[in-house]
Design a protein around this motif. Structure first.
Motif, PDB file in Angstrom:
ATOM      1  N   THR A  83     -38.477  19.409   9.411  1.00 17.27           N
ATOM      2  CA  THR A  83     -39.501  20.342   8.954  1.00 17.27           C
ATOM      3  C   THR A  83     -38.930  21.712   8.634  1.00 17.27           C
ATOM      4  OG1 THR A  83     -39.960  20.670  11.289  1.00 17.27           O
ATOM      5  CG2 THR A  83     -41.480  19.258  10.096  1.00 17.27           C
ATOM      6  N   GLY A  84     -37.758  21.993   9.163  1.00 15.82           N
ATOM      7  CA  GLY A  84     -37.167  23.318   8.938  1.00 15.82           C
ATOM      8  C   GLY A  84     -36.202  23.314   7.770  1.00 15.82           C
ATOM      9  N   ASN A  85     -35.526  24.433   7.602  1.00 15.86           N
ATOM     10  CA  ASN A  85     -34.578  24.607   6.515  1.00 15.86           C
ATOM     11  C   ASN A  85     -33.166  24.464   7.094  1.00 15.86           C
ATOM     12  OD1 ASN A  85     -32.710  25.792   4.776  1.00 15.86           O
ATOM     13  ND2 ASN A  85     -34.227  27.225   3.951  1.00 15.86           N
ATOM     14  N   SER A  86     -32.506  23.354   6.761  1.00 10.45           N
ATOM     15  CA  SER A  86     -31.229  23.096   7.414  1.00 10.45           C
ATOM     16  C   SER A  86     -30.121  24.027   6.924  1.00 10.45           C
ATOM     17  CB  SER A  86     -30.835  21.630   7.290  1.00 10.45           C
ATOM     18  OG  SER A  86     -30.448  21.330   6.000  1.00 10.45           O
ATOM     19  N   THR A  87     -30.244  24.547   5.721  1.00 13.12           N
ATOM     20  CA  THR A  87     -29.232  25.507   5.237  1.00 13.12           C
ATOM     21  C   THR A  87     -29.316  26.799   6.046  1.00 13.12           C
ATOM     22  OG1 THR A  87     -29.555  24.561   3.067  1.00 13.12           O
ATOM     23  CG2 THR A  87     -28.314  26.607   3.156  1.00 13.12           C
ATOM     24  N   ALA A  88     -30.553  27.232   6.278  1.00 14.95           N
ATOM     25  CA  ALA A  88     -30.736  28.418   7.122  1.00 14.95           C
ATOM     26  C   ALA A  88     -30.246  28.123   8.537  1.00 14.95           C
ATOM     27  CB  ALA A  88     -32.213  28.824   7.145  1.00 14.95           C
ATOM     28  N   GLY A  89     -30.480  26.893   9.013  1.00 15.55           N
ATOM     29  CA  GLY A  89     -30.050  26.499  10.351  1.00 15.55           C
ATOM     30  C   GLY A  89     -28.540  26.540  10.484  1.00 15.55           C
ATOM     31  N   ARG A  90     -27.858  26.082   9.442  1.00 11.77           N
ATOM     32  CA  ARG A  90     -26.393  26.104   9.438  1.00 11.77           C
ATOM     33  C   ARG A  90     -25.890  27.554   9.551  1.00 11.77           C
ATOM     34  NH1 ARG A  90     -21.439  25.750   7.140  1.00 11.77           N
ATOM     35  NH2 ARG A  90     -20.533  23.753   7.667  1.00 11.77           N
ATOM     36  N   ALA A  91     -26.514  28.441   8.786  1.00  6.07           N
ATOM     37  CA  ALA A  91     -26.106  29.851   8.816  1.00  6.07           C
ATOM     38  C   ALA A  91     -26.323  30.443  10.213  1.00  6.07           C
ATOM     39  CB  ALA A  91     -26.882  30.641   7.767  1.00  6.07           C
ATOM     40  N   LEU A  92     -27.421  30.067  10.843  1.00  4.54           N
ATOM     41  CA  LEU A  92     -27.683  30.545  12.204  1.00  4.54           C
ATOM     42  C   LEU A  92     -26.635  30.008  13.178  1.00  4.54           C
ATOM     43  CD1 LEU A  92     -31.547  30.013  12.354  1.00  4.54           C
ATOM     44  CD2 LEU A  92     -30.395  32.185  12.833  1.00  4.54           C
ATOM     45  N   PHE A  93     -26.335  28.714  13.041  1.00  2.00           N
ATOM     46  CA  PHE A  93     -25.406  28.056  13.964  1.00  2.00           C
ATOM     47  C   PHE A  93     -24.059  28.764  13.965  1.00  2.00           C
ATOM     48  CE2 PHE A  93     -22.398  24.939  15.491  1.00  2.00           C
ATOM     49  CZ  PHE A  93     -23.087  24.238  16.470  1.00  2.00           C
ATOM     50  N   PHE A  94     -23.565  29.062  12.756  1.00  2.00           N
ATOM     51  CA  PHE A  94     -22.248  29.690  12.645  1.00  2.00           C
ATOM     52  C   PHE A  94     -22.331  31.217  12.619  1.00  2.00           C
ATOM     53  CE2 PHE A  94     -21.481  25.379  11.052  1.00  2.00           C
ATOM     54  CZ  PHE A  94     -20.394  25.038  11.844  1.00  2.00           C
ATOM     55  N   GLY A  95     -23.550  31.751  12.646  1.00  2.26           N
ATOM     56  CA  GLY A  95     -23.702  33.197  12.544  1.00  2.26           C
ATOM     57  C   GLY A  95     -24.440  33.767  13.731  1.00  2.26           C
ATOM     58  N   LYS A  96     -25.594  34.334  13.427  1.00  2.00           N
ATOM     59  CA  LYS A  96     -26.370  35.094  14.404  1.00  2.00           C
ATOM     60  C   LYS A  96     -26.580  34.395  15.763  1.00  2.00           C
ATOM     61  CE  LYS A  96     -31.143  36.326  14.935  1.00  2.00           C
ATOM     62  NZ  LYS A  96     -32.459  36.201  14.336  1.00  2.00           N
ATOM     63  N   ALA A  97     -26.842  33.076  15.751  1.00  4.06           N
ATOM     64  CA  ALA A  97     -27.143  32.401  17.018  1.00  4.06           C
ATOM     65  C   ALA A  97     -25.878  32.095  17.822  1.00  4.06           C
ATOM     66  CB  ALA A  97     -27.932  31.116  16.758  1.00  4.06           C
ATOM     67  N   GLN A  98     -24.699  32.196  17.182  1.00  6.02           N
ATOM     68  CA  GLN A  98     -23.406  32.062  17.867  1.00  6.02           C
ATOM     69  C   GLN A  98     -23.177  30.724  18.551  1.00  6.02           C
ATOM     70  OE1 GLN A  98     -23.612  35.618  20.336  1.00  6.02           O
ATOM     71  NE2 GLN A  98     -22.347  36.711  18.858  1.00  6.02           N
ATOM     72  N   CYS A  99     -23.850  29.683  18.081  1.00  2.00           N
ATOM     73  CA  CYS A  99     -23.666  28.360  18.689  1.00  2.00           C
ATOM     74  C   CYS A  99     -22.216  27.916  18.549  1.00  2.00           C
ATOM     75  CB  CYS A  99     -24.547  27.317  18.002  1.00  2.00           C
ATOM     76  SG  CYS A  99     -26.231  27.857  17.707  1.00  2.00           S
ATOM     77  N   SER A 100     -21.605  28.273  17.417  1.00  2.00           N
ATOM     78  CA  SER A 100     -20.246  27.801  17.134  1.00  2.00           C
ATOM     79  C   SER A 100     -19.201  28.482  18.020  1.00  2.00           C
ATOM     80  CB  SER A 100     -19.912  27.998  15.664  1.00  2.00           C
ATOM     81  OG  SER A 100     -19.976  29.369  15.337  1.00  2.00           O
ATOM     82  N   ASN A 101     -19.597  29.509  18.793  1.00  2.00           N
ATOM     83  CA  ASN A 101     -18.639  30.044  19.769  1.00  2.00           C
ATOM     84  C   ASN A 101     -18.263  28.966  20.782  1.00  2.00           C
ATOM     85  OD1 ASN A 101     -18.867  32.456  18.556  1.00  2.00           O
ATOM     86  ND2 ASN A 101     -19.789  33.552  20.278  1.00  2.00           N
TER      87      ASN A 101
END
Ligand code: HEC
Ligand code: HEC
Length: 251
Positions: free
Chosen positions: A101-119
């Motif tokens: 239901t969400g936007n996976s491109t935006a999710g990818r940007a969050l994962f590697f960016g602001k949300a710092q999941c990729s740390n």
């Protein structure tokens, strides 16, 4: 399997044929519903089986697992083997793609960016080593379940955070990978393994809680969480469609 034949997709027809193959060749050991029997394990709800690609499953079915009690079925022929794997996906509840239901491109940007999941987490070869590789995590998962995992970030028995202080005063934070009476091995956030002789270790603190970010419910909006979940679902679907998932961790 009810339904108008004209409405069945090719995949559904294949799975339909696979049901017969499963009943006559596999159910005796793996159970009628694939949930396991006395002679063979569960194939329906175990993540390590669900996350295998179709190719991997076909190969296991054809070659069997010699020495482990799983006979080879290459003699059934490619069509039947493909069909039984398609039916396994039905038993695993993967016939219908998880709705995103969400936007996976935006999710990818969050994962590697602001949300710092990729740390801490890796997805398809990029990111950190501290926590589990999430490349195939979204496979067969509902968005709501993923979002719940992200906001709760509960500790996992397979990934214990540890802080080692050596007698020379060095302090290293990482994920515990092996431990016995003589040594302790941890994986540090840069991906390197460190093994310490217990005789040289002053203290080992288990800090699994402190490695777990607990504030995502306040740091991310509901839309952002939905986008992140959509990214993990989409990534996992692409991984199982195109290549073998990168498995960095044994589970
Ligand atoms: C004689 C009993 C037997 C029959 C019949 C059998 N299996 Fe198995 N199968 C096993 C056993 C035992 C294992 C587990 C081996 C191990 O890893 O210890 C296994 C493992 C598997 C695995 C791998 C599971 C994993 O954890 O990766 C798959 C996939 C599988 N079987 C599919 C099938 C399918 C599909 C059929 C029918 C075409 C079938 N099996 C028939 C005994 C059987
Ligand atoms: C400070 C490190 C860190 C950050 C940042 C982090 N995580 Fe985690 N995460 C962990 C640890 C540690 C675990 C628990 C065990 C494991 O999966 O390694 C975990 C568990 C998870 C799980 C459950 C995995 C499973 O197999 O049960 C998911 C899903 C997850 N994190 C997603 C995310 C997402 C999405 C983000 C970004 C919004 C994120 N994490 C940020 C460290 C982190």
């Amino acid at each position: 399997m009810a339904g108008l034949p004209s409405q069945l997709t090719a995949q559904e027809k294949l799975a339909d044929a696979g049901q017969q193959v499963f009943a006559s060749n596999c159910a005796g050991c793996h159970g009628a519903d694939g949930h396991g029997g006395e002679r063979a394990p569960n194939l329906a709800t175990v993540r390590s089986v669900i996350s295998k690609s179709d190719d991997d499953l076909e190969s296991i079915v054809k070659k069997g697992l010699p020495g482990l009690g799983m006979p080879p079925f290459a003699y059934l022929g490619d069509d039947k083997v493909k069909s039984v794997v398609a039916y396994l996906r039905v038993l695993q509840g993967k016939t219908t793609a998880t709705p995103v239901t969400g936007n996976s491109t935006a999710g990818r940007a969050l994962f590697f960016g602001k949300a710092q999941c990729s740390n801490c987490h890796m997805v398809r070869g990029s990111g950190g080593f501290m926590a589990s590789d999430l490349s195939v995590y979204g496979d067969g998962q509902a968005s709501s379940a993923i979002q719940h995992a992200v906001v709760t970030h509960a500790p996992s028995p397979t990934s214990r955070g540890v802080k080692v202080t050596t007698k020379s005063g060095e302090k290293i934070l990482g994920a515990l990978r092996a431990e016995d009476n003589f040594a302790v091995t941890l994986l540090s956030p840069d991906g390197s393994f460190h093994t310490y002789d217990r005789a040289k270790v002053a203290a080992i603190q288990y800090t699994s809680e402190s490695l777990l970010p607990k504030d995502y419910a306040s740091r991310l909006s509901p839309t952002e969480l939905d986008d992140l979940a959509s990214f993990l679902i989409t990534t996992a679907a692409q991984a199982s469609a195109t290549e073998k998932p990168a498995k960095r961790r044994q589970r």
